[in-house]
Scaffold this motif. Sequence first.
Motif: not given
Length: 314
Positions: A141, A145, A148, A172-173, A176, A195
């Motif tokens: 993660e 950040q 991406p 959610d990973s 984002r 997703y």
Amino acid sequence: MALSSKKHHREESLLELERKAWQDAGLVLSTTSNEACKLFDAALTQYATWANNESLGGIEGCLSKLKAADPNFTMGHVIANGLELIGTGSSVRLNKELDSAMRTMMTLSKSQPLTEREKLHVSALDMFASGQLPKACDLWEQILQSHPTDLLALKFSQDTYFYLGYHIQMRDSVARVYPFWTHDIPLSSYVKGYYSFGLMETNFFDRAEELAREALAINQTDAWSVHTIAHVNEMKAEVKKGLEFMKETETNWKNIDMLACHNYWHWALYFIEKGEYEAALTIYDNHIAPRCLSSGSMLDVVDNCSMLYRLHLE
């Protein structure tokens, strides 16, 4: 001589192209070998799409050639060791060869200048290998950040969240990073598929199916998006719709070797729901058992055992 010199210069510039492409994407790979970069890309693409490309020698063939192209390419060791750890469930305590490969990777990573992103990849695998899966995900993660579109970090984290049963994190990973995966980025439709699966696992069935169908409109052979829709139909008890969907799309996903067995398993599940056990057993005999025997894949073994046990319970 001038012509020869020009030709040599042109070949040199072509050799730079693949390395430069990774650099331009903000995903620098610390190697001087363009061939290693190409093979890294080929292995990652096959992993991301759940399909071995036999013309490239499959993932194993690419990894073997990758190590030969640059034995000291740390990210080459990262993808090879990560796929072994995540793909087979191997343990460094029980697999001496993997333990040795991990030690080689760790030693290499300390002996050369790497980017911060590459160092985090090494650390994440070190955590995973020692059984600290949530910590490995935290490191992936961290990569996502600042990068991406790092597909390896995204895919490794997705599979690990799946193993952990962390459905919300799995959704959610991707959520984002999803806005960064514009349609011009290679494999972006597959990220749409990842997703969609996370949405399905957290009970957003309609949105999950919508995204999966968007992904399939871009690439019909996206077996993971087919898999999402198979789940949605199962969860909504739409057995007839599920059976029709699997039959209509079979030719698109039956050759996606890493996932075909599991999609056939979902197909058989609908027949069990209907009480049509012979039909389920026919799918088992024709598709699940043969694939399990030929691939030896852990996922195929699980599908094989699970289908037999479900039939046994019935």
